[in-house]
Design an enzyme around this catalytic site. Sequence first.
Site, PDB file in Angstrom:
ATOM      1  N   LYS A  54       6.058   2.028   1.545  1.00 36.72           N
ATOM      2  CA  LYS A  54       4.843   1.238   1.686  1.00 36.72           C
ATOM      3  C   LYS A  54       5.218  -0.240   1.602  1.00 36.72           C
ATOM      4  O   LYS A  54       6.232  -0.586   1.016  1.00 36.72           O
ATOM      5  CB  LYS A  54       3.951   1.636   0.499  1.00 36.72           C
ATOM      6  CG  LYS A  54       2.717   0.875   0.392  1.00 36.72           C
ATOM      7  CD  LYS A  54       1.672   1.567  -0.432  1.00 36.72           C
ATOM      8  CE  LYS A  54       0.327   0.941  -0.088  1.00 36.72           C
ATOM      9  NZ  LYS A  54       0.099   0.835   1.339  1.00 36.72           N
ATOM     10  N   ASN A  78      -7.932   2.602   8.694  1.00 34.94           N
ATOM     11  CA  ASN A  78      -7.698   2.236   7.299  1.00 34.94           C
ATOM     12  C   ASN A  78      -7.754   0.730   7.139  1.00 34.94           C
ATOM     13  O   ASN A  78      -7.404  -0.021   8.055  1.00 34.94           O
ATOM     14  CB  ASN A  78      -6.366   2.819   6.791  1.00 34.94           C
ATOM     15  CG  ASN A  78      -5.202   1.861   6.998  1.00 34.94           C
ATOM     16  OD1 ASN A  78      -5.009   0.931   6.229  1.00 34.94           O
ATOM     17  ND2 ASN A  78      -4.446   2.076   8.075  1.00 34.94           N
ATOM     18  N   ALA A  79      -8.228   0.343   5.965  1.00 40.13           N
ATOM     19  CA  ALA A  79      -8.229  -1.075   5.585  1.00 40.13           C
ATOM     20  C   ALA A  79      -7.770  -1.132   4.137  1.00 40.13           C
ATOM     21  O   ALA A  79      -8.475  -1.627   3.258  1.00 40.13           O
ATOM     22  CB  ALA A  79      -9.615  -1.685   5.752  1.00 40.13           C
ATOM     23  N   GLY A  81      -5.364  -2.782   2.839  1.00 41.81           N
ATOM     24  CA  GLY A  81      -5.174  -4.169   2.394  1.00 41.81           C
ATOM     25  C   GLY A  81      -3.912  -4.377   1.584  1.00 41.81           C
ATOM     26  O   GLY A  81      -3.889  -5.181   0.648  1.00 41.81           O
ATOM     27  N   ASN A 136       6.950  -6.752   7.795  1.00 41.85           N
ATOM     28  CA  ASN A 136       5.590  -6.458   8.263  1.00 41.85           C
ATOM     29  C   ASN A 136       4.880  -7.764   8.589  1.00 41.85           C
ATOM     30  O   ASN A 136       4.317  -8.411   7.714  1.00 41.85           O
ATOM     31  CB  ASN A 136       4.836  -5.667   7.188  1.00 41.85           C
ATOM     32  CG  ASN A 136       3.427  -5.316   7.629  1.00 41.85           C
ATOM     33  OD1 ASN A 136       3.018  -5.640   8.751  1.00 41.85           O
ATOM     34  ND2 ASN A 136       2.677  -4.666   6.756  1.00 41.85           N
ATOM     35  N   CYS A 139       0.154  -6.606   9.718  1.00 37.03           N
ATOM     36  CA  CYS A 139      -0.949  -5.909   9.055  1.00 37.03           C
ATOM     37  C   CYS A 139      -2.283  -6.544   9.444  1.00 37.03           C
ATOM     38  O   CYS A 139      -2.494  -7.733   9.197  1.00 37.03           O
ATOM     39  CB  CYS A 139      -0.806  -5.941   7.538  1.00 37.03           C
ATOM     40  SG  CYS A 139      -2.181  -5.077   6.741  1.00 37.03           S
ATOM     41  N   LYS A 175       8.542  -5.445  12.428  1.00 36.25           N
ATOM     42  CA  LYS A 175       7.475  -4.520  12.835  1.00 36.25           C
ATOM     43  C   LYS A 175       6.385  -5.279  13.578  1.00 36.25           C
ATOM     44  O   LYS A 175       5.767  -6.198  13.032  1.00 36.25           O
ATOM     45  CB  LYS A 175       6.897  -3.805  11.609  1.00 36.25           C
ATOM     46  CG  LYS A 175       5.845  -2.770  11.991  1.00 36.25           C
ATOM     47  CD  LYS A 175       5.590  -1.803  10.871  1.00 36.25           C
ATOM     48  CE  LYS A 175       4.531  -0.789  11.252  1.00 36.25           C
ATOM     49  NZ  LYS A 175       4.274   0.154  10.167  1.00 36.25           N
ATOM     50  N   GLY A 258       0.784   7.892  16.341  1.00 42.34           N
ATOM     51  CA  GLY A 258       0.223   9.176  16.751  1.00 42.34           C
ATOM     52  C   GLY A 258       1.218  10.294  16.956  1.00 42.34           C
ATOM     53  O   GLY A 258       0.871  11.314  17.571  1.00 42.34           O
ATOM     54  N   THR A 280       0.091   9.088  10.143  1.00 38.22           N
ATOM     55  CA  THR A 280      -1.190   9.782  10.005  1.00 38.22           C
ATOM     56  C   THR A 280      -1.037  11.301  10.064  1.00 38.22           C
ATOM     57  O   THR A 280      -1.737  12.028   9.346  1.00 38.22           O
ATOM     58  CB  THR A 280      -2.150   9.280  11.114  1.00 38.22           C
ATOM     59  OG1 THR A 280      -2.273   7.858  10.971  1.00 38.22           O
ATOM     60  CG2 THR A 280      -3.521   9.910  11.000  1.00 38.22           C
TER      61      THR A 280
HETATM   62  C1  LIG Z   1      -3.190   4.762   5.338  1.00 38.61           C
HETATM   63  C2  LIG Z   1      -2.230   3.882   6.078  1.00 38.61           C
HETATM   64  C3  LIG Z   1      -1.554   2.869   5.396  1.00 38.61           C
HETATM   65  C4  LIG Z   1      -0.649   2.051   6.066  1.00 38.61           C
HETATM   66  N1  LIG Z   1       0.009   1.078   5.367  1.00 38.61           N
HETATM   67  C5  LIG Z   1       0.957   0.316   6.005  1.00 38.61           C
HETATM   68  C6  LIG Z   1       1.718  -0.635   5.267  1.00 38.61           C
HETATM   69  O1  LIG Z   1       1.597  -0.780   4.039  1.00 38.61           O
HETATM   70  N2  LIG Z   1       2.621  -1.391   5.969  1.00 38.61           N
HETATM   71  C7  LIG Z   1       2.826  -1.252   7.325  1.00 38.61           C
HETATM   72  O2  LIG Z   1       3.659  -1.930   7.915  1.00 38.61           O
HETATM   73  N3  LIG Z   1       2.117  -0.312   8.034  1.00 38.61           N
HETATM   74  C8  LIG Z   1       1.202   0.447   7.406  1.00 38.61           C
HETATM   75  N4  LIG Z   1       0.511   1.400   8.128  1.00 38.61           N
HETATM   76  C9  LIG Z   1       0.773   1.570   9.585  1.00 38.61           C
HETATM   77  C10 LIG Z   1       1.754   2.719   9.851  1.00 38.61           C
HETATM   78  O3  LIG Z   1       3.010   2.478   9.247  1.00 38.61           O
HETATM   79  C11 LIG Z   1       1.942   2.957  11.368  1.00 38.61           C
HETATM   80  O4  LIG Z   1       2.460   1.780  11.958  1.00 38.61           O
HETATM   81  C12 LIG Z   1       0.652   3.318  12.085  1.00 38.61           C
HETATM   82  O5  LIG Z   1      -0.201   4.076  11.239  1.00 38.61           O
HETATM   83  C13 LIG Z   1       0.893   4.125  13.376  1.00 38.61           C
HETATM   84  O6  LIG Z   1       1.540   5.362  13.105  1.00 38.61           O
HETATM   85  P1  LIG Z   1       0.734   6.772  12.927  1.00 38.61           P
HETATM   86  O7  LIG Z   1      -0.259   6.845  14.049  1.00 38.61           O
HETATM   87  O8  LIG Z   1       1.782   7.830  12.957  1.00 38.61           O
HETATM   88  O9  LIG Z   1       0.044   6.696  11.593  1.00 38.61           O
HETATM   89  C14 LIG Z   1      -0.413   2.235   7.474  1.00 38.61           C
HETATM   90  C15 LIG Z   1      -1.096   3.264   8.145  1.00 38.61           C
HETATM   91  C16 LIG Z   1      -1.989   4.086   7.477  1.00 38.61           C
HETATM   92  C17 LIG Z   1      -2.680   5.189   8.243  1.00 38.61           C
END
Ligand SMILES: Cc1cc2nc3c(=O)[nH]c(=O)nc-3n(C[C@H](O)[C@H](O)[C@H](O)COP(=O)(O)O)c2cc1C
Length: 319
Positions: A54, A78-79, A81, A136, A139, A175, A258, A280
Amino acid sequence: MQGDAPTASQPDLSVDIAGVRLANPLMTASGTCGYADEYADFVDLRALGAFVTKSITVSPRAGNEYPRVVETRAGMLNAIGLANVGLEAFLREKVPLLEELDLPVFVNVAGSTAEDYVAVAEALEDVAVVRGVELNISCPNVPAGGIQFGIDPRQTEKITALLRGVCRKNILIVKLSPNVTDIAEIAAAAVAGGADALSLVNTLTAMAIDVERRRAILANVTGGLSGPAIRPIAVYMVHRVYAQVARPAGVPIIGMGGIQYAADALEFLLAGATGLAVGTALFVNPACLAEIRDGLCDYLRGHGHASVNEIIGALDMEG
Ligand SMILES: Cc1cc2nc3c(=O)[nH]c(=O)nc-3n(C[C@H](O)[C@H](O)[C@H](O)COP(=O)(O)O)c2cc1C
């Protein structure tokens, strides 16, 4: 099979991300598997090639008000934060857990100012289990959460170059946000700044409305969309960045957005991704990592490939 040459019947899944060898391309997407401790009982972390944490910031963050997650028809918003324990607690409490994983670890680093990023990345140089920093700058869920560095190519190059000077042991992964007009322009700026690898994509800014209350469902009003809904967009962006920036520069891509099944992972590999992050989908099926890994093996075997590297960027663009 150590010592044996890979064959089409026993394909080699290992990949190289800027000098870091992964047993297979799969990793956790930042923020969806905490620091490994929350999910160790559910997710078979041994099916991974690397673990991505994270986001970590200098100081602990409580994150946004609740509700900060909502399910949508083909994904989730998600938000959060950037809620996290902060650098000090991460080093003290979480690093020992990560050391037990026996996997290369990439730490996602976030911040509001350039100094924040530098402070976290500098501290991570002293942590042996950490092999890379994932910057990152994408965000969408915090007012000053670094996305300003990720939507303007000059700022992207500047922050990347600054972190390039800090990351000596660790590889530097940048990223990228999909919330831009041309992601290839931002990718080129990150490479010009010295990125060793590129991760894409972070979530897409989106919102959902409760029509009875006539209010946004998320307390933050907007959030980041992830999951199957964004996969075709993410595949397109990986393809575009690979063709225009990453392949010519020899910089590996970690693709995400995805990925749930082996067929999804294969799309990203063919589009040009070397690494694959799953986020996800872990909430839906924590066993999906092993299923994807086994499905990749089956595909390689079925198509007579001895190594996964043979299909990276192997999209046929002729007629
Ligand atoms: C609940 C949640 C929390 C996330 N927290 C972060 C984060 O702390 N830092 C970050 O770079 N991306 C964060 N992401 C983005 C994911 O790392 C990823 O880039 C994005 O969800 C697309 O991949 P997915 O569709 O497989 O989830 C988060 C995504 C989700 C769903």
